[in-house]
Design a protein around this motif. Structure first.
Motif, short mmCIF file in Angstrom:
data_model
loop_
_atom_site.label_atom_id
_atom_site.label_comp_id
_atom_site.label_asym_id
_atom_site.label_seq_id
_atom_site.Cartn_x
_atom_site.Cartn_y
_atom_site.Cartn_z
N THR A 41 12.51 11.83 -37.45
CA THR A 41 13.06 11.76 -38.81
C THR A 41 13.65 13.10 -39.22
O THR A 41 14.63 13.15 -39.98
N GLU A 42 13.08 14.19 -38.70
CA GLU A 42 13.65 15.50 -38.98
C GLU A 42 15.02 15.67 -38.34
O GLU A 42 15.81 16.53 -38.76
N ARG A 43 15.32 14.85 -37.32
CA ARG A 43 16.62 14.90 -36.67
C ARG A 43 17.59 13.86 -37.25
O ARG A 43 18.68 13.66 -36.73
N GLY A 44 17.19 13.22 -38.34
CA GLY A 44 18.10 12.31 -39.02
C GLY A 44 17.84 10.84 -38.80
O GLY A 44 18.56 9.99 -39.35
N PHE A 45 16.82 10.49 -38.01
CA PHE A 45 16.49 9.08 -37.78
C PHE A 45 15.72 8.52 -38.98
O PHE A 45 14.86 9.20 -39.55
N HIS A 46 16.02 7.28 -39.36
CA HIS A 46 15.24 6.61 -40.38
C HIS A 46 13.87 6.27 -39.81
O HIS A 46 13.73 5.92 -38.64
N SER A 47 12.86 6.35 -40.65
CA SER A 47 11.50 6.05 -40.21
C SER A 47 11.39 4.64 -39.65
O SER A 47 10.67 4.40 -38.68
N ILE B 19 -4.39 9.14 -31.08
CA ILE B 19 -3.05 8.73 -30.65
C ILE B 19 -2.22 8.25 -31.84
O ILE B 19 -0.99 8.42 -31.86
N GLU B 20 -2.87 7.68 -32.86
CA GLU B 20 -2.13 7.27 -34.06
C GLU B 20 -1.57 8.50 -34.77
O GLU B 20 -0.41 8.49 -35.22
N LYS B 21 -2.35 9.57 -34.87
CA LYS B 21 -1.86 10.81 -35.46
C LYS B 21 -0.73 11.40 -34.61
O LYS B 21 0.28 11.89 -35.14
N TYR B 22 -0.91 11.34 -33.32
CA TYR B 22 0.09 11.86 -32.38
C TYR B 22 1.41 11.10 -32.53
O TYR B 22 2.49 11.71 -32.59
N MET B 23 1.34 9.78 -32.61
CA MET B 23 2.54 8.96 -32.73
C MET B 23 3.26 9.22 -34.06
O MET B 23 4.51 9.25 -34.11
N GLU B 24 2.52 9.40 -35.12
CA GLU B 24 3.14 9.70 -36.40
C GLU B 24 3.82 11.06 -36.36
O GLU B 24 4.89 11.24 -36.96
N ASN B 25 3.22 12.00 -35.65
CA ASN B 25 3.85 13.30 -35.49
C ASN B 25 5.14 13.17 -34.68
O ASN B 25 6.16 13.81 -35.01
N THR C 284 20.36 3.52 -33.16
CA THR C 284 19.36 3.46 -32.09
C THR C 284 17.99 3.14 -32.67
O THR C 284 17.59 3.73 -33.67
N GLU C 285 17.30 2.20 -32.05
CA GLU C 285 15.91 1.91 -32.38
C GLU C 285 15.04 2.43 -31.24
O GLU C 285 15.27 2.12 -30.08
N LEU C 286 14.06 3.24 -31.59
CA LEU C 286 13.12 3.77 -30.61
C LEU C 286 11.78 3.07 -30.76
O LEU C 286 11.30 2.86 -31.87
N ALA D 98 13.51 3.08 -37.99
CA ALA D 98 14.16 2.98 -36.68
C ALA D 98 13.26 3.49 -35.56
O ALA D 98 13.63 3.42 -34.38
N VAL D 99 12.08 4.01 -35.92
CA VAL D 99 11.14 4.51 -34.92
C VAL D 99 9.87 3.67 -35.00
O VAL D 99 9.04 3.85 -35.90
N LYS D 100 9.73 2.73 -34.10
CA LYS D 100 8.57 1.83 -34.07
C LYS D 100 7.45 2.46 -33.25
O LYS D 100 7.69 3.23 -32.31
N ILE D 101 6.24 2.09 -33.56
CA ILE D 101 5.07 2.56 -32.82
C ILE D 101 4.30 1.36 -32.31
O ILE D 101 3.99 0.44 -33.07
N LYS D 102 4.02 1.37 -31.02
CA LYS D 102 3.27 0.27 -30.41
C LYS D 102 2.17 0.86 -29.52
O LYS D 102 2.46 1.55 -28.55
N ILE D 103 0.94 0.57 -29.87
CA ILE D 103 -0.22 1.05 -29.12
C ILE D 103 -1.01 -0.15 -28.64
O ILE D 103 -1.31 -1.06 -29.42
#
Length: 311
Positions: A88-94, A76-82, A34-36, A96-101
């Protein structure tokens, strides 16, 4: 599960409630396929301007807005990284989690809808947003998304406690079949428990009508039972093909009830289900509403469980 991988758009607004949405995804989604995309639309001016005498077009107003935008983006950048860290703590690769602002172009809801047209398998949003003023059953942004996202499944996440139990409302409609397929694509090999839930309202009025016509009511009941068996058999096949084990799936029928929506909510509450899955339109062909009557009622009543509305 979809062998090509799933791509999910997650609308976030910087609120703690939205972080609860992220926690829910970390609990229900299996990592690895899954890609988020964590998506946030930023305003261009602070709400402060709405109630003040400051002219936004003045040099002073522009200076306030510029400093506000910088602070807003940093926050919001700090929030998104959090939020990414929670996944990632649930096993997702970093990766696989994209951030778009992005800054607001048309409106928050419309910008999310436009992004959703870029090829996603689902769109996720919290039931309530960051605005503390309104106490509506559904926040205004979520309500607009629910009405407009008719081309992609929409997940509406409430204040749900972590649970791997999924309740699927099934009937004889194509929308119901797509709901089952969507579960298989999203969580096919995850550690979840799926209950196929079939609600049949009271048949007393139908029985009186059939008796008045001189028809055998037992045949009508037998036909209804045959339909139910077919629904369950097809759903089991879909989920097992997606990777679920047979003992992860159960089927339940409730008959003689007054309302389908009330029965679905009651079952979700008593069974402590974290997710309810419904088709956008049910078996009934009556009316041209954007959602079926049962689904619409479930949306209003399911304030805690996450609700997946599948087209």
């Amino acid at each position: 599960m979809n062998s090509k991988g799933n791509r999910i758009l997650v609308a976030l607004d910087g609120s703690e409630h939205a972080l609860n949405t992220v926690r829910y995804l970390g609990h229900v989604l299996p990592p690895g396929n899954t890609e988020l995309v964590f998506f946030c639309v930023l305003g261009k001016e602070p709400d402060y301007f709405l109630d003040s005498a400051v002219d936004p077009a003045s040099r002073y107003g522009q200076d306030i807005a510029a400093r506000w935008r910088t602070e807003q983006r940093n926050n919001i950048e700090k929030y998104m990284e959090n939020a990414r860290r929670l996944m990632t703590e649930r096993g997702f690769h970093s990766e696989a989690v994209k951030i778009k602002i992005q800054e607001k172009e048309v409106g928050v809801a419309r910008d999310i809808i436009r992004e959703a047209q870029s090829g996603y398998d689902a769109v996720v949003a919290g039931r309530q947003g960051a605005n503390p003023i309104t106490r509506l059953v559904i926040g205004s942004i979520a309500s607009k998304l629910l009405q407009s996202l008719t081309f992609v499944p929409f997940w509406l996440v409430g204040a749900t406690e972590p649970s791997n139990k999924i309740l699927v409302a099934v009937d004889a409609s194509e929308s119901s079949v797509r709901g089952v397929e969507h579960i298989g694509n999203m969580v096919g090999n995850a550690n979840v428990e799926v209950t196929l839930f079939r609600v049949i309202r009271s048949l007393k009025q139908d029985e009186k009508f059939l008796e008045a016509l001189g028809q055998d009511t037992s045949k009508a009941k037998a036909a209804e039972e045959a339909i139910t068996r077919d629904i369950f058999e097809k759903a089991f096949q879909i989920l097992e093909k997606a990777g679920m084990k047979h003992d992860q799936i159960t089927a339940k029928v409730v008959t003689g009830v007054a309302t389908r929506s009330g029965s679905i909510i009651a079952q979700a509450s008593s069974g402590k289900y974290g997710t309810i899955v419904v088709g956008r339109k049910g078996h009934s062909k009556v009316g041209d509403f954007y959602m079926g009557r049962v689904t619409n009622k479930v949306v209003q009543l399911a304030s805690k469980a996450a609700l997946w509305v599948v087209n």
